[in-house]
Design a protein around this motif. Structure first.
Motif, short mmCIF file in Angstrom:
data_model
loop_
_atom_site.label_atom_id
_atom_site.label_comp_id
_atom_site.label_asym_id
_atom_site.label_seq_id
_atom_site.Cartn_x
_atom_site.Cartn_y
_atom_site.Cartn_z
N THR A 365 32.22 -33.98 -43.56
CA THR A 365 33.05 -32.85 -43.11
C THR A 365 32.27 -31.89 -42.23
O THR A 365 32.80 -30.88 -41.82
N THR A 366 30.99 -32.20 -41.99
CA THR A 366 30.23 -31.27 -41.15
C THR A 366 29.69 -32.02 -39.94
O THR A 366 29.41 -33.22 -40.01
N TYR A 367 29.57 -31.30 -38.88
CA TYR A 367 29.04 -31.91 -37.66
C TYR A 367 27.82 -31.10 -37.24
O TYR A 367 27.86 -29.88 -37.14
N LYS A 368 26.72 -31.77 -37.02
CA LYS A 368 25.55 -31.10 -36.47
C LYS A 368 25.21 -31.81 -35.17
O LYS A 368 25.22 -33.04 -35.12
N GLU A 369 24.93 -31.01 -34.17
CA GLU A 369 24.64 -31.61 -32.88
C GLU A 369 23.36 -32.45 -32.98
O GLU A 369 23.23 -33.51 -32.39
N GLU A 371 21.62 -34.56 -35.10
CA GLU A 371 21.46 -35.45 -36.24
C GLU A 371 21.76 -36.88 -35.83
O GLU A 371 22.35 -37.13 -34.78
N VAL B 504 37.96 -31.63 -41.05
CA VAL B 504 37.48 -32.29 -39.84
C VAL B 504 38.46 -32.16 -38.66
O VAL B 504 38.14 -32.54 -37.55
N SER B 506 39.98 -30.69 -35.61
CA SER B 506 39.53 -29.68 -34.66
C SER B 506 40.68 -28.83 -34.14
O SER B 506 40.46 -27.86 -33.44
N ASN B 531 40.01 -38.12 -35.98
CA ASN B 531 39.00 -37.62 -36.94
C ASN B 531 39.46 -37.78 -38.37
O ASN B 531 38.70 -38.20 -39.25
#
Lengths: 380, 560
Positions: A365-369, A371, B504, B506, B531
């Motif tokens: 559920t998280t996005y890190k640029e 990684e 998730v 957007s 997503n």
């Protein structure tokens, strides 16, 4: 208040007496808590009436606590599932203490992140875990099993425990609101350690002096965890050589009878209807005939490996290595060991440890640029 | 219903014809189930090609169409248009990319031909499982929300307001005008600010197509380009106002770096050390004086305050510092002004002249580092190192600090409300520094003025007009917009209510139905990014035209 101070305040430790053994000591502590209305009920394992297994029981009558088994010799029900049953649709309207092993608490925390439990009125109490016996071993001879288990716990010897317990490096991980540590306490006492404001409040309300020195307990925990971690790495190394490659993987799961027990007992397999139990994977007969034609033959039931890998993709980031799946497998496939190995790898990719704490968001559920660079350009 | 599939292979001039044995391909695919016709054509995307396809579809009563040609990125829309003209649903069509994925990349003709056969077989298998999807049209609002009533917001509001386009201008403070109302004059023309801004404010107030909300804040923005639902809270009576707009303009401006963050200038501790805005206000009040009421005989202007800490040049401080010299000289002709700077920024065609004309008697420019301001007797002592590294000092009566321009504190809150991103310095991020300077990552949301980064008034107005142009050309009153057809759907019987999909998404297209404890997709907001489908642990989320079965059927054939 700084974060450190807050942590310090939360991490209180006290020594409680256990003159009649650790089990009775813990029961006394729970009873007192109920008497002071800190909890209205306790969720704790208890022996089933036939005496040959254990299950979770929600106790509202404090006099029934005397039959509780905070550390049963088997894990017939994963505690996370029990907490979810009570709070799946919202918070409990009574205050409940749930006494569970660390892996069960970690499953509960994962389920909370997934919206399947509500911890508002739940106090999670963890306990140093010596491991559990394989369910089938115990059921063969419960009396003997009980004796062997008690004997093993007294020496903290894990050789008769399930393989996944022998390599569990989080068996004393402090993850709940309170943790019961008795690895190094004197035989007639144990530590109660708070790990949250909720836990700290319990200690305050009980009027016990929170000034115990747990450093020797911590040293012992570290030593055991380290030893088990080594064992874990060793096990995975061996396992990897056995299941590496598609052929080996197919061989490993070739005994699978598609009973889906592993999924049914898995605490973090929380779906309403498993995709692999649904019609979506039941293909029209001509499809199978065509596959048989192209491949030369097709086994029935088909797609067992698809199920295993699919399940792995779905839950490995939340897998807590509790071993329930392996206990439930009638074909003795080392499911839990394989899943643990994959889980360790997928979770470490995100620097995530399932159930370590509530604040860490689920990796998907998280996005890190910045990684997963190792996954870039895999196609050359 | 009986399926009649037509396969058409494009030669793409020599592009495909030379690298792939098309006759062999035709041989291999023409006998597939339900395939009624298989043909080759030299250039399907040409006018003749499109006409040919249309006639073929009608002649053979085709129900499904497979075209083997170039990338869907290039001509999928073209051929979908052909389907529509020929009377079949454009989603009963599949494009096999045998140019980019075969002809152009596979050296060996035999291999390229084999690969093409597989891709076409996969497309045929997939298209048999396609469902027709219907286009929708939705009304959109031509109205615009402008956040921020400074010069940027005022200017764009005036550009956009018309009898068929209403503008909602929301300002946090009690009056319009923003930062520049503190300025007596503006550089480089040194016109009176009041002439410029008062006129504009008056025009806004008189314009019946602009509704102004002062002392108000935007609380929530839901929706998407053409249909944003806005909630504004009026602070004065705590009243909630809701309205719909088609586009959002962020014109919230910026603020100044707080010199208190570094102790070296003595700001906040020593009297007569002012920030630029404090000096503007003092000058506007008509009396430049020290705390003790006397006129300053000597003033130091310290440029680049906070520049090192922020890591960028704020672009306008040199110019307004020169303006300060003009203010000072006008009001105290014999004042001595010393400028301490690390680099001068005097860009553009008219600023150099302004600088040259400002220089003169009793005006010094000192390139310096390590500046420290302390109190010494009745004076302010400026210690510094000059260009050669020598330690020097200067005694003055007054110090004016020109601090860096920085984003407003509440920028991140607003970014979250709108759903746009911020850059590494926390200004609102434009879509592309050069190619999309006023657009944002969210369609229909634009940023103008200092909210996007330090800039002077003329640059700000340029941005306002640029954003106005974007809105005028895309949000035409009376015109409908077509939302995405390939949207996501969440199955009630599979969804367990873990809300993973919500976190998730957007676009804010998924809401949680508390009663049924399941997630629900708003098909109008959903853009079909997929997503949620990827993240849903229960397989409850699927996306139209990319269903599990369609992908499975396609894959099975492709990797057989």
């Amino acid at each position: 208040m700084s974060k450190n101070e807050e942590k310090k305040l939360r991490k209180k430790a006290a020594i409680l007496s256990a003159k009649n053994g650790i089990r009775m000591g813990i029961i006394d502590f729970l009873k007192k808590s109920m008497e002071r209305n800190i909890f209205d009920a306790v969720l704790i394992p208890m022996r089933v009436p036939a005496d040959d297994s254990f299950t979770y029981v929600l106790i509202r009558d404090k006099n029934l606590l005397k039959n509780a088994f905070p550390l049963p010799p088997v894990m017939s029900i994963q505690g996370g599932k029990a907490v979810s049953s009570i709070t799946r649709l919202g918070k409990s309207n009574i205050k409940i203490a749930a006494v569970m092993r660390p892996c069960e608490i970690r499953a509960t925390i994962e389920l909370t992140k997934l919206g399947q439990t509500n911890l508002e009125n739940i106090t999670l109490i963890g306990i140093d875990c010596p491991g559990v016996l394989p369910l089938s071993d115990f059921l063969n001879n419960p009396e003997e099993g009980m004796r062997l288990f008690d004997d093993a716990v007294s020496r903290w010897d894990d050789r008769i425990m399930r393989p996944v317990c022998q390599m569990c490096d989080k068996s004393s991980m402090i993850v709940g609101d309170l943790h019961i540590g008795f690895l190094d306490a004197e035989k007639d006492s144990f530590f109660i350690i708070s790990n949250s404001q909720k836990g700290s409040d319990v200690i305050d309300k009980l009027n016990i002096t929170p000034q115990a020195d747990i450093s020797s307990w911590q040293t012992k925990v570290e030593k055991i965890s380290e030893k088990k971690h080594k064992k874990r790495e060793e096990t995975f190394r061996e396992l990897k050589s056995k299941i590496d490659g598609l052929d080996n993987l197919l061989d490993t799961f070739s005994q699978c009878i598609s009973c889906h027990n592993c999924m049914k007992v898995c605490p973090v397999c929380y779906c309403r209807l498993c995709y692999f139990d649904s019609d979506k994977v039941k293909h029209p007969p001509e499809d199978y005939l065509e596959r048989a034609k192209t491949l030369g033959s097709i086994r029935f039931l088909p797609d067992t490996l698809l199920f295993q890998i699919g399940r792995m993709i779905h839950m490995s980031l939340s897998c807590v290595s509790c071993g329930s799946c392996e206990d439930a497998c009638p074909m003795s496939i080392p499911v839990a060991q394989i899943f643990s190995m994959v889980a360790d790898e997928t979770q470490s990719m995100f620097n995530y440890v399932s159930g370590r704490n509530l604040e860490e968001p689920l990796p998907l559920t998280t996005y890190k640029e910045d990684e997963l660079h190792e996954m870039e350009d895999t196609h050359g | 219903m009986e399926k009649k599939i037509g396969i058409y292979i494009c030669e793409c001039g020599p592009n495909i014809a030379e690298k792939i044995d098309i006759d062999k391909v035709i041989n291999a695919v023409s006998s597939l189930e339900d395939v009624k016709v298989t043909k080759r054509y030299k250039l399907l995307c040409s006018m003749d090609g499109k006409k040919f396809l249309e006639e073929e579809i009608k002649k053979h009563n085709l129900t499904h169409l497979v075209i083997a040609a170039c990338s869907p990125k290039q001509h999928e829309q073209t051929f979908m248009g052909v389907c529509e003209n020929a009377g079949i649903n454009p989603y009963l069509f599949q494009l096999a990319n045998i140019r980019e994925q075969c002809a152009w990349v596979t050296e060996d003709k035999g291999e390229a031909t084999e690969k093409s056969i597989r891709l076409i077989k996969a497309a045929v298998r997939r298209v048999r499982h396609h469902s027709p999807l219907e286009k929708k049209e939705i009304e959109c609002s031509p109205d615009v929300l402008v956040i921020g009533g400074g010069i940027a917001g005022i200017h764009i509001s005036l550009q956009l307001a018309s009898s068929n386009r209403k503008i909602y201008l929301v300002e946090k403070t009690s009056s319009l005008g923003g930062l520049i109302t503190n300025f007596e004059k503006i550089f480089p023309g040194m016109q009176l600010t009041s002439d410029v801004i008062k006129q504009k404010i008056y025009a806004v107030q008189k314009n019946e197509n602009i509704e102004v909300f002062t002392e108000s804040e935007v609380e929530e923005i839901l929706g998407f380009f053409g249909n944003f639902e806005v909630t504004v809270r009026r602070k004065i009576d705590d009243e909630i106002v809701k309205f719909n707009v088609g586009a959002v303009v962020v014109a919230t401006g910026a603020t100044l770096f707080d010199p208190k963050e570094t102790s070296q200038y003595g700001y906040g501790k020593i009297d007569d050390v002012l920030t630029s805005i404090e000096f503007e206000k003092m000058n506007l009040s008509g009396k430049i004086s020290l705390k003790n009421g006397e006129k300053p005989r000597s003033v130091a202007i310290i440029h680049c305050v906070g520049r090192e800490k922020k890591g960028y040049c704020s672009k306008i401080c040199c110019m307004y510092s020169f303006k300060f010299i003009r203010y000072l000289k006008e009001k105290i002709p014999d004042v001595k002004v010393s400028n301490f700077y690390s680099d001068l920024c005097i860009p553009g065609k008219s600023y150099q002249k302004f600088y040259e004309q400002t220089k003169g008697k009793n005006i010094d420019f000192v390139r310096s580092v390590d500046i420290k301001v302390t109190k010494k007797d009745n004076k302010l002592n400026i210690e510094y190192k000059n260009e050669r590294g020598d330690k020097k000092n200067l005694l003055v009566d007054m110090v004016i600090l020109s601090p860096a321009i920085e984003p407003r504190e509440d920028a991140s809150k607003l970014a979250e409300i709108i759903g746009i991103s911020q850059d590494e310095k926390d200004f609102f991020a434009e879509e592309h520094e050069k190619l999309g300077p006023v657009s944002t990552s969210k369609e229909g949301v634009y940023i103008v003025g200092c909210a996007q980064g330090p800039k002077d008034i003329s640059e700000t107005l340029v941005q306002s007009e640029a954003a106005a142009g974007k809105i005028l050309s895309s949000l035409i009153p009376g015109r409908k917009i077509e939302p995405e057809v390939k949207v996501s759907h969440i199955s009630e019987s599979f969804c367990i209510g873990c809300k993973t999909c919500i976190s998730v998404c957007s676009y804010g297209a998924i809401t949680f139905d508390e009663k049924r404890r399941i997630s629900v997709v708003n098909e109008v907001i959903c853009r079909g990014c997929g997503n949620c489908v990827a993240a849903c642990p229960s397989g409850a989320a699927t996306i139209k035209h990319f269903t599990f079965n369609q992908l499975y059927q396609e894959l099975r054939e492709a990797i057989q």
